[in-house]
Scaffold this motif. Structure first.
Motif, PDB file in Angstrom:
ATOM      1  N   ARG A  14      26.696  19.150  54.707  1.00 41.46           N
ATOM      2  CA  ARG A  14      26.381  17.858  54.094  1.00 41.46           C
ATOM      3  C   ARG A  14      26.111  16.758  55.118  1.00 41.46           C
ATOM      4  O   ARG A  14      25.757  15.648  54.745  1.00 41.46           O
ATOM      5  N   GLU A  15      26.264  17.083  56.390  1.00 39.53           N
ATOM      6  CA  GLU A  15      25.859  16.135  57.433  1.00 39.53           C
ATOM      7  C   GLU A  15      24.385  16.305  57.797  1.00 39.53           C
ATOM      8  O   GLU A  15      23.847  15.532  58.598  1.00 39.53           O
ATOM      9  N   VAL A  16      23.742  17.307  57.225  1.00 40.46           N
ATOM     10  CA  VAL A  16      22.325  17.565  57.488  1.00 40.46           C
ATOM     11  C   VAL A  16      21.494  16.858  56.425  1.00 40.46           C
ATOM     12  O   VAL A  16      21.711  17.064  55.228  1.00 40.46           O
ATOM     13  N   PRO A  17      20.535  16.007  56.808  1.00 39.44           N
ATOM     14  CA  PRO A  17      19.722  15.302  55.810  1.00 39.44           C
ATOM     15  C   PRO A  17      18.968  16.264  54.893  1.00 39.44           C
ATOM     16  O   PRO A  17      18.346  17.221  55.349  1.00 39.44           O
ATOM     17  N   ALA A  18      19.046  16.002  53.583  1.00 39.87           N
ATOM     18  CA  ALA A  18      18.370  16.822  52.577  1.00 39.87           C
ATOM     19  C   ALA A  18      18.255  16.012  51.293  1.00 39.87           C
ATOM     20  O   ALA A  18      18.940  14.992  51.119  1.00 39.87           O
ATOM     21  N   LEU A  19      17.401  16.470  50.370  1.00 35.75           N
ATOM     22  CA  LEU A  19      17.329  15.823  49.064  1.00 35.75           C
ATOM     23  C   LEU A  19      18.636  15.980  48.307  1.00 35.75           C
ATOM     24  O   LEU A  19      19.086  15.074  47.611  1.00 35.75           O
ATOM     25  N   ALA A  20      19.228  17.170  48.413  1.00 34.60           N
ATOM     26  CA  ALA A  20      20.479  17.440  47.719  1.00 34.60           C
ATOM     27  C   ALA A  20      21.167  18.627  48.366  1.00 34.60           C
ATOM     28  O   ALA A  20      20.544  19.401  49.099  1.00 34.60           O
ATOM     29  N   TRP A  21      22.478  18.733  48.084  1.00 33.39           N
ATOM     30  CA  TRP A  21      23.271  19.888  48.522  1.00 33.39           C
ATOM     31  C   TRP A  21      23.842  20.506  47.256  1.00 33.39           C
ATOM     32  O   TRP A  21      24.526  19.824  46.486  1.00 33.39           O
ATOM     33  N   ILE A  22      23.561  21.768  47.016  1.00 37.37           N
ATOM     34  CA  ILE A  22      23.952  22.405  45.767  1.00 37.37           C
ATOM     35  C   ILE A  22      24.912  23.560  46.042  1.00 37.37           C
ATOM     36  O   ILE A  22      24.853  24.202  47.084  1.00 37.37           O
ATOM     37  N   ASP A  23      25.795  23.815  45.076  1.00 40.39           N
ATOM     38  CA  ASP A  23      26.777  24.880  45.228  1.00 40.39           C
ATOM     39  C   ASP A  23      26.258  26.227  44.758  1.00 40.39           C
ATOM     40  O   ASP A  23      26.819  27.268  45.098  1.00 40.39           O
ATOM     41  N   ARG A  24      25.194  26.213  43.967  1.00 40.26           N
ATOM     42  CA  ARG A  24      24.548  27.434  43.484  1.00 40.26           C
ATOM     43  C   ARG A  24      23.060  27.158  43.354  1.00 40.26           C
ATOM     44  O   ARG A  24      22.668  26.039  42.994  1.00 40.26           O
ATOM     45  N   ILE A  25      22.228  28.161  43.604  1.00 44.77           N
ATOM     46  CA  ILE A  25      20.789  27.934  43.496  1.00 44.77           C
ATOM     47  C   ILE A  25      20.398  27.623  42.050  1.00 44.77           C
ATOM     48  O   ILE A  25      19.451  26.854  41.812  1.00 44.77           O
ATOM     49  N   ASP A  26      21.110  28.165  41.076  1.00 42.24           N
ATOM     50  CA  ASP A  26      20.741  27.846  39.698  1.00 42.24           C
ATOM     51  C   ASP A  26      21.093  26.412  39.307  1.00 42.24           C
ATOM     52  O   ASP A  26      20.711  25.954  38.227  1.00 42.24           O
ATOM     53  N   ASP A  27      21.799  25.673  40.177  1.00 47.01           N
ATOM     54  CA  ASP A  27      21.989  24.239  39.936  1.00 47.01           C
ATOM     55  C   ASP A  27      20.663  23.488  39.954  1.00 47.01           C
ATOM     56  O   ASP A  27      20.576  22.364  39.440  1.00 47.01           O
ATOM     57  N   LEU A  28      19.627  24.081  40.541  1.00 47.60           N
ATOM     58  CA  LEU A  28      18.312  23.441  40.571  1.00 47.60           C
ATOM     59  C   LEU A  28      17.766  23.200  39.170  1.00 47.60           C
ATOM     60  O   LEU A  28      16.918  22.314  38.981  1.00 47.60           O
ATOM     61  N   ARG A  29      18.240  23.944  38.181  1.00 42.72           N
ATOM     62  CA  ARG A  29      17.730  23.790  36.822  1.00 42.72           C
ATOM     63  C   ARG A  29      17.980  22.390  36.278  1.00 42.72           C
ATOM     64  O   ARG A  29      17.251  21.922  35.406  1.00 42.72           O
ATOM     65  N   GLY A  30      18.997  21.716  36.795  1.00 44.86           N
ATOM     66  CA  GLY A  30      19.303  20.377  36.309  1.00 44.86           C
ATOM     67  C   GLY A  30      18.742  19.263  37.154  1.00 44.86           C
ATOM     68  O   GLY A  30      19.074  18.096  36.940  1.00 44.86           O
ATOM     69  N   LEU A  31      17.879  19.612  38.120  1.00 41.26           N
ATOM     70  CA  LEU A  31      17.388  18.592  39.046  1.00 41.26           C
ATOM     71  C   LEU A  31      15.909  18.280  38.894  1.00 41.26           C
ATOM     72  O   LEU A  31      15.271  17.797  39.816  1.00 41.26           O
ATOM     73  N   GLY A  32      15.328  18.578  37.726  1.00 33.98           N
ATOM     74  CA  GLY A  32      13.968  18.144  37.464  1.00 33.98           C
ATOM     75  C   GLY A  32      12.870  19.112  37.843  1.00 33.98           C
ATOM     76  O   GLY A  32      11.804  18.700  38.323  1.00 33.98           O
ATOM     77  N   LEU A  33      13.089  20.417  37.656  1.00 37.03           N
ATOM     78  CA  LEU A  33      12.036  21.396  37.946  1.00 37.03           C
ATOM     79  C   LEU A  33      10.873  21.219  36.970  1.00 37.03           C
ATOM     80  O   LEU A  33      11.040  20.701  35.867  1.00 37.03           O
ATOM     81  N   PRO A  34       9.661  21.665  37.357  1.00 36.40           N
ATOM     82  CA  PRO A  34       8.511  21.595  36.446  1.00 36.40           C
ATOM     83  C   PRO A  34       8.825  22.347  35.148  1.00 36.40           C
ATOM     84  O   PRO A  34       9.572  23.325  35.140  1.00 36.40           O
ATOM     85  N   ALA A  35       8.212  21.924  34.056  1.00 35.17           N
ATOM     86  CA  ALA A  35       8.477  22.537  32.756  1.00 35.17           C
ATOM     87  C   ALA A  35       7.491  23.634  32.406  1.00 35.17           C
ATOM     88  O   ALA A  35       7.804  24.546  31.669  1.00 35.17           O
ATOM     89  N   ALA A  36       6.280  23.556  32.944  1.00 35.82           N
ATOM     90  CA  ALA A  36       5.227  24.507  32.545  1.00 35.82           C
ATOM     91  C   ALA A  36       5.428  25.844  33.208  1.00 35.82           C
ATOM     92  O   ALA A  36       5.748  25.931  34.384  1.00 35.82           O
ATOM     93  N   ALA A  37       5.248  26.923  32.468  1.00 38.18           N
ATOM     94  CA  ALA A  37       5.367  28.274  33.019  1.00 38.18           C
ATOM     95  C   ALA A  37       4.002  28.765  33.484  1.00 38.18           C
ATOM     96  O   ALA A  37       2.965  28.376  32.989  1.00 38.18           O
ATOM     97  N   ALA A  38       4.013  29.661  34.467  1.00 37.05           N
ATOM     98  CA  ALA A  38       2.779  30.262  34.996  1.00 37.05           C
ATOM     99  C   ALA A  38       3.128  31.597  35.580  1.00 37.05           C
ATOM    100  O   ALA A  38       4.290  31.913  35.857  1.00 37.05           O
ATOM    101  N   GLY A  39       2.108  32.428  35.848  1.00 39.49           N
ATOM    102  CA  GLY A  39       2.332  33.745  36.428  1.00 39.49           C
ATOM    103  C   GLY A  39       2.614  33.646  37.917  1.00 39.49           C
ATOM    104  O   GLY A  39       2.279  32.667  38.575  1.00 39.49           O
ATOM    105  N   LYS A  40       3.206  34.707  38.446  1.00 41.35           N
ATOM    106  CA  LYS A  40       3.540  34.748  39.872  1.00 41.35           C
ATOM    107  C   LYS A  40       2.325  35.205  40.678  1.00 41.35           C
ATOM    108  O   LYS A  40       1.751  36.254  40.425  1.00 41.35           O
ATOM    109  N   ALA A  41       1.933  34.407  41.646  1.00 44.41           N
ATOM    110  CA  ALA A  41       0.799  34.760  42.503  1.00 44.41           C
ATOM    111  C   ALA A  41       1.269  35.662  43.628  1.00 44.41           C
ATOM    112  O   ALA A  41       2.432  35.677  43.998  1.00 44.41           O
ATOM    113  N   ARG A  42       0.327  36.421  44.177  1.00 41.16           N
ATOM    114  CA  ARG A  42       0.619  37.267  45.330  1.00 41.16           C
ATOM    115  C   ARG A  42      -0.060  36.703  46.562  1.00 41.16           C
ATOM    116  O   ARG A  42      -1.154  36.192  46.506  1.00 41.16           O
ATOM    117  N   CYS A  43       0.637  36.803  47.716  1.00 44.69           N
ATOM    118  CA  CYS A  43       0.043  36.323  48.956  1.00 44.69           C
ATOM    119  C   CYS A  43      -1.045  37.282  49.410  1.00 44.69           C
ATOM    120  O   CYS A  43      -0.955  38.473  49.178  1.00 44.69           O
TER     121      CYS A  43
END
Length: 241
Positions: free
Chosen positions: A212-241
């Motif tokens: 938490r001493e490292v600058p970041a937008l947020a520090w989360i305890d679980r990656i699924d906490d991202l669901r409450g931080l304003g992810l895009p709503a629209a779904a799309a297919g997964k692209a391949r590199c």
């Protein structure tokens, strides 16, 4: 508890994301057990004493070359042993890759949420690609990623911004609209230099420093906490590199 910088609120910048880049060791998978077994088997082959988990947690994250050179220095071994040490380390790590590691809680759910939000995902790690891909497969995480890049994929490793910029190119996303998810100062420095927003997990291997001493937008305890931080709503297919 998830911490959010007070002036950002629910992180509205996440609503415009096109893609996400996710680190591996310490972010998705707790791999200290694998490192401990492989490194100590390597040291035994060289007739050297074992090292402990605390040292490994402070040292991982900067690539295998740094890890092995630091390990040799820790046991007062001559630097000329690097080449045989690297060969023995590869042999042992490939034999046990994933066997002594575990996926952190919330990782599959978090990755699924990112994919459901229409984001293209890449795994970018300083771990060699030949180790990273099998680990993701072994842990059932490979299906979420359009591409996987290890520390040997580009001319330079994180914290240099080059790997993030090249990964954005592969994903077809703008850096400013590509979220970096990591666990360390390495990830944050690379993201800031590349112009990517960055969120850090609270539980990783930040070289023995409080994350938490490292600058970041947020520090989360679980990656699924991202669901409450304003992810895009629209779904799309997964692209391949």
């Amino acid at each position: 508890m998830t911490d959010i910088l007070p002036n950002l609120g629910p992180l509205p910048a996440l609503a415009g994301l096109q893609a996400a880049i996710v680190d591996l060791d310490g972010t998705m998978v707790d791999t200290v057990g694998d490192f401990e077994v492989a490194l100590n088997a390597m040291l035994a082959d060289l007739g050297r004493p074992p090292i402990g988990r605390d040292f490994i947690e402070r040292t991982v994250g900067k690539g295998s070359e740094h890890l092995i050179r630091s390990t040799l220095a820790q046991v007062d071994a001559d630097a000329s042993l690097y080449e045989p040490a690297w060969l023995r380390y590869q042999f042992h790590y490939q034999a046990i890759n994933g066997r002594y590691s575990t996926v952190f809680p919330g990782v599959p759910e978090g990755l699924q949420a990112l994919v459901a939000a229409g984001l293209k995902l890449a795994c970018l790690t300083n771990k060699p690609t030949a180790f990273a891909r099998p680990l993701l497969v072994a842990k059932g995480l490979d299906r979420y990623f359009a591409c996987v890049f290890g520390g040997d994929a580009f001319e330079r490793k994180k914290p240099d911004p080059l790997p993030l910029l090249r990964t954005c190119e592969a994903l077809g996303s703008l850096p400013a609209r590509t979220l970096m998810i990591g666990d360390s100062r390495n990830d944050a420095q690379a993201a800031h230099a590349a112009g990517c927003p960055v969120v850090l997990v609270s539980y990783g291997y930040n070289h023995g420093e409080p994350v938490r001493e490292v600058p970041a937008l947020a520090w989360i305890d679980r990656i699924d906490d991202l669901r409450g931080l304003g992810l895009p709503a629209a779904a799309a297919g997964k692209a391949r590199c």
